[in-house]
Design a protein around this motif. Structure first.
Motif, mmCIF file in Angstrom:
data_model
loop_
_atom_site.group_PDB
_atom_site.id
_atom_site.type_symbol
_atom_site.label_atom_id
_atom_site.label_comp_id
_atom_site.label_asym_id
_atom_site.label_seq_id
_atom_site.Cartn_x
_atom_site.Cartn_y
_atom_site.Cartn_z
ATOM 1 N N ARG A 57 0.800 -1.225 0.000
ATOM 2 C CA ARG A 57 0.000 0.000 0.000
ATOM 3 C C ARG A 57 0.829 1.270 0.000
ATOM 4 N N VAL A 61 4.381 7.453 3.953
ATOM 5 C CA VAL A 61 3.424 8.576 3.953
ATOM 6 C C VAL A 61 3.978 9.792 4.697
ATOM 7 N N GLY A 62 5.300 9.862 4.808
ATOM 8 C CA GLY A 62 5.920 11.082 5.339
ATOM 9 C C GLY A 62 6.266 10.977 6.800
ATOM 10 N N ALA A 63 6.512 12.141 7.404
ATOM 11 C CA ALA A 63 6.834 12.165 8.824
ATOM 12 C C ALA A 63 5.643 11.621 9.607
ATOM 13 N N ASP A 64 5.918 10.832 10.661
ATOM 14 C CA ASP A 64 4.836 10.330 11.507
ATOM 15 C C ASP A 64 4.221 11.524 12.240
ATOM 16 N N ILE A 65 2.928 11.723 11.978
ATOM 17 C CA ILE A 65 2.271 12.933 12.491
ATOM 18 C C ILE A 65 2.224 12.906 14.025
ATOM 19 N N GLY A 107 7.002 13.574 3.475
ATOM 20 C CA GLY A 107 8.395 13.127 3.561
ATOM 21 C C GLY A 107 8.669 11.897 2.699
ATOM 22 N N GLU A 110 9.400 13.287 -0.539
ATOM 23 C CA GLU A 110 10.692 13.980 -0.403
ATOM 24 C C GLU A 110 11.855 12.976 -0.446
ATOM 25 N N PRO A 129 1.178 16.815 1.011
ATOM 26 C CA PRO A 129 0.005 17.392 1.658
ATOM 27 C C PRO A 129 0.309 18.243 2.891
ATOM 28 N N GLU A 130 1.590 18.553 3.129
ATOM 29 C CA GLU A 130 1.963 19.234 4.378
ATOM 30 C C GLU A 130 1.154 20.508 4.636
ATOM 31 N N GLY A 138 9.352 19.822 4.924
ATOM 32 C CA GLY A 138 10.540 20.223 5.681
ATOM 33 C C GLY A 138 11.746 19.354 5.388
ATOM 34 N N TRP A 139 11.568 18.390 4.480
ATOM 35 C CA TRP A 139 12.682 17.502 4.146
ATOM 36 C C TRP A 139 13.038 17.638 2.663
ATOM 37 N N ARG A 163 -2.946 14.650 -4.575
ATOM 38 C CA ARG A 163 -2.120 13.529 -5.040
ATOM 39 C C ARG A 163 -2.171 13.379 -6.552
HETATM 40 N N1 CAA Z 1 1.826 9.626 10.438
HETATM 41 C C1 CAA Z 1 1.385 8.710 11.331
HETATM 42 N N2 CAA Z 1 0.420 7.799 11.072
HETATM 43 C C2 CAA Z 1 -0.089 7.814 9.838
HETATM 44 C C3 CAA Z 1 0.305 8.730 8.843
HETATM 45 C C4 CAA Z 1 1.334 9.657 9.184
HETATM 46 N N3 CAA Z 1 1.851 10.524 8.308
HETATM 47 N N4 CAA Z 1 -0.440 8.509 7.736
HETATM 48 C C5 CAA Z 1 -1.247 7.474 8.023
HETATM 49 N N5 CAA Z 1 -1.046 7.058 9.282
HETATM 50 C C6 CAA Z 1 -1.722 5.963 9.977
HETATM 51 C C7 CAA Z 1 -3.149 6.332 10.344
HETATM 52 O O1 CAA Z 1 -3.182 7.097 11.545
HETATM 53 C C8 CAA Z 1 -3.789 4.972 10.496
HETATM 54 O O2 CAA Z 1 -3.418 4.423 11.751
HETATM 55 P P1 CAA Z 1 -4.538 3.710 12.692
HETATM 56 O O3 CAA Z 1 -5.013 2.544 11.862
HETATM 57 O O4 CAA Z 1 -3.769 3.319 13.896
HETATM 58 O O5 CAA Z 1 -5.595 4.729 12.917
HETATM 59 C C9 CAA Z 1 -3.073 4.131 9.424
HETATM 60 O O6 CAA Z 1 -1.856 4.835 9.118
HETATM 61 C C10 CAA Z 1 -3.874 4.007 8.142
HETATM 62 O O7 CAA Z 1 -4.238 5.322 7.726
HETATM 63 P P2 CAA Z 1 -5.760 5.736 7.369
HETATM 64 O O8 CAA Z 1 -6.723 4.972 8.221
HETATM 65 O O9 CAA Z 1 -5.829 7.228 7.415
HETATM 66 O O10 CAA Z 1 -5.856 5.184 5.876
HETATM 67 P P3 CAA Z 1 -6.621 5.856 4.651
HETATM 68 O O11 CAA Z 1 -6.523 4.871 3.542
HETATM 69 O O12 CAA Z 1 -7.987 6.304 5.035
HETATM 70 O O13 CAA Z 1 -5.760 7.154 4.275
HETATM 71 C C11 CAA Z 1 -3.759 8.428 3.841
HETATM 72 C C12 CAA Z 1 -4.396 7.019 3.909
HETATM 73 C C13 CAA Z 1 -4.338 9.182 2.658
HETATM 74 C C14 CAA Z 1 -2.267 8.214 3.645
HETATM 75 C C15 CAA Z 1 -4.029 9.200 5.136
HETATM 76 O O14 CAA Z 1 -3.685 8.367 6.243
HETATM 77 C C16 CAA Z 1 -3.264 10.469 5.248
HETATM 78 O O15 CAA Z 1 -3.650 11.465 4.694
HETATM 79 N N6 CAA Z 1 -2.129 10.448 6.014
HETATM 80 C C17 CAA Z 1 -1.346 11.624 6.288
HETATM 81 C C18 CAA Z 1 -0.306 11.851 5.182
HETATM 82 C C19 CAA Z 1 0.443 13.158 5.429
HETATM 83 O O16 CAA Z 1 -0.145 14.175 5.735
HETATM 84 N N7 CAA Z 1 1.783 13.105 5.302
HETATM 85 C C20 CAA Z 1 2.623 14.261 5.555
HETATM 86 C C21 CAA Z 1 3.201 14.151 6.937
HETATM 87 S S1 CAA Z 1 4.039 15.631 7.435
HETATM 88 C C22 CAA Z 1 5.586 15.540 6.723
HETATM 89 O O17 CAA Z 1 5.948 14.591 6.015
HETATM 90 C C23 CAA Z 1 6.453 16.731 7.066
HETATM 91 C C24 CAA Z 1 7.812 16.780 6.486
HETATM 92 O O18 CAA Z 1 8.018 17.128 5.325
HETATM 93 C C25 CAA Z 1 8.962 16.549 7.305
#
Ligand code: CAA
Length: 256
Positions: A57, A61-65, A107, A110, A129-130, A138-139, A163
Motif C-alpha cells: 500500500r 506517507v511522510g513524517a509520523d504525524i 516526507g 521527499e 500534503p503538508e 521540511g525535508w 495527489r
Molecule cells: N503519520 C502517522 N500515522 C499515519 C500517517 C502519518 N503521516 N499517515 C497514516 N497514518 C496511519 C493512520 O493514523 C492509520 O493508523 P490507525 O489505523 O492506527 O488509525 C493508518 O496509518 C492508516 O491510515 P488511514 O486509516 O488514514 O488510511 P486511509 O486509507 O484512510 O488514508 C492516507 C491514507 C491518505 C495516507 C491518510 O492516512 C493520510 O492522509 N495520512 C497523512 C499523510 C500526510 O499528511 N503526510 C505528511 C506528513 S508531514 C511531513 O511529512 C512533514 C515533512 O516534510 C517533514
C-alpha cells in the motif's frame, strides 16, 4: 525493526518497515535510515542502493504525524539534531534507486526526490500534503520538487497538496518508469545491476557534478567537471575499460 537493511551483490536494500502506520517515518526510522545510508556510503563493496517500502500500500506517507512532528517542533532551529540522511545533511554520491510501491506522501515523496532513479508501481501515488496540516515540506520538498518538474506543476502540487497517480508522475518526468506492482523490485534490481556494470567512480562523479553543478554558474560547473574528469582519467577502472575496449573484451571493473 522500523527499517530493514541488507546487502547482496553490490546492491544495498533499504526497506521502510512500519506498515501499520503506512511506513510513516518516526524518530527511530529516521535514525535507522541515517545509519543504513552511512553504512552504504562507507562500504566499498556496495555500489547502488534501492529504497522501498515494506507493504503493497505505501512506500512512505511522510513524517509520523504523532511521533515525529512533535519532535521536529521541539528541536526547531536546531536542525543539526536531526540524523543526517539524503533528505538533508548527508553527502552521498553513490546512485540510489527509489522503488515506489504505493503511497509516497509528504516526507515519502521527499525521500523519492532525494533518489536519483525512480521506478513506480502502477498503484503508486505522489503528493506533498503538508500545507493541509498548516506546515510545509521540511525535508527538501519545496527545493527538490521544483528542480524535478516544471515550476507551475510543482506550485500546484505544493499549494494544494493533492495527489497524482503513477502515470501522471511519469508524464511530468517525476519518475523514470511505471511497472506492474509484481514487477517493481525485479525492475529496480535490473536497473541496479546495469549500474553495477558501469565503473562506479564514474557514476559517482557524474552524480556529484550534476547535483553540485545545478547550483553553480556555468563557469564554476565546468571547473568542477574538469576536476572530476582529471580524477577519473587517472583511475584504474578507466585504464581497464579503455584497454578492454581496444582489446574487444569485457572490462573487469573494480571500483578503483
Ligand atoms: N503519520 C502517522 N500515522 C499515519 C500517517 C502519518 N503521516 N499517515 C497514516 N497514518 C496511519 C493512520 O493514523 C492509520 O493508523 P490507525 O489505523 O492506527 O488509525 C493508518 O496509518 C492508516 O491510515 P488511514 O486509516 O488514514 O488510511 P486511509 O486509507 O484512510 O488514508 C492516507 C491514507 C491518505 C495516507 C491518510 O492516512 C493520510 O492522509 N495520512 C497523512 C499523510 C500526510 O499528511 N503526510 C505528511 C506528513 S508531514 C511531513 O511529512 C512533514 C515533512 O516534510 C517533514
Amino acid at each position: 525493526m522500523a527499517l530493514l537493511y541488507e546487502k547482496r551483490d553490490r546492491i544495498a536494500y533499504i526497506t521502510i518497515n512500519r506498515p501499520r502506520a503506512l511506513n510513516a517515518i518516526d524518530p527511530e526510522t529516521l535514525k535507522e535510515l541515517s545509519e543504513a545510508l552511512i553504512d552504504f556510503r562507507e562500504d566499498n563493496n556496495a555500489w547502488v542502493a534501492i529504497i522501498t517500502g515494506s507493504d503493497r500500500r505505501a512506500f512512505c506517507v511522510g513524517a509520523d504525524i504523532k511521533e515525529m512532528l512533535p519532535v521536529l517542533s521541539d528541536i526547531r532551529n536546531e536542525w543539526w539534531r536531526v540524523p543526517p540522511t539524503i533528505l538533508r545533511g548527508l553527502e552521498l554520491w553513490k546512485p540510489i534507486i527509489a522503488a515506489v510501491n504505493g503511497l509516497a506522501l509528504g516526507g515519502g515523496l521527499e525521500l523519492v526526490l532525494a533518489c536519483d532513479i525512480r521506478i513506480a508501481a502502477e498503484n503508486a501515488s505522489f503528493g506533498v500534503p503538508e500545507v493541509t496540516l498548516g506546515i510545509m515540506p521540511g525535508w527538501g520538498g519545496t527545493q527538490r520538487l521544483v528542480r524535478a518538474v516544471p515550476a507551475a506543476i510543482a506550485a500546484e502540487m505544493l499549494f494544494f497538496g493533492q495527489r497524482i497517480d503513477a502515470q501522471e508522475a511519469y508524464r511530468i518526468g517525476l519518475v523514470n518508469k511505471v511497472v506492474p506492482q509484481a514487477d517493481l523490485m525485479a525492475t529496480a534490481e535490473e536497473w541496479a545491476r546495469r549500474l553495477c556494470e558501469i565503473p562506479p567512480l564514474a557514476v559517482r562523479a557524474v552524480k556529484e557534478a550534476m547535483i553540485k553543478g545545478a547550483e553553480m554558474n556555468l563557469e564554476d560547473g565546468l571547473r568542477l567537471e574538469a576536476k572530476l574528469m582529471d580524477y577519473l582519467v587517472a583511475s584504474e577502472d578507466h585504464k581497464e575499460a579503455r584497454s578492454a575496449f581496444l582489446e574487444k573484451r569485457k572490462p573487469n571493473i573494480r571500483g578503483k
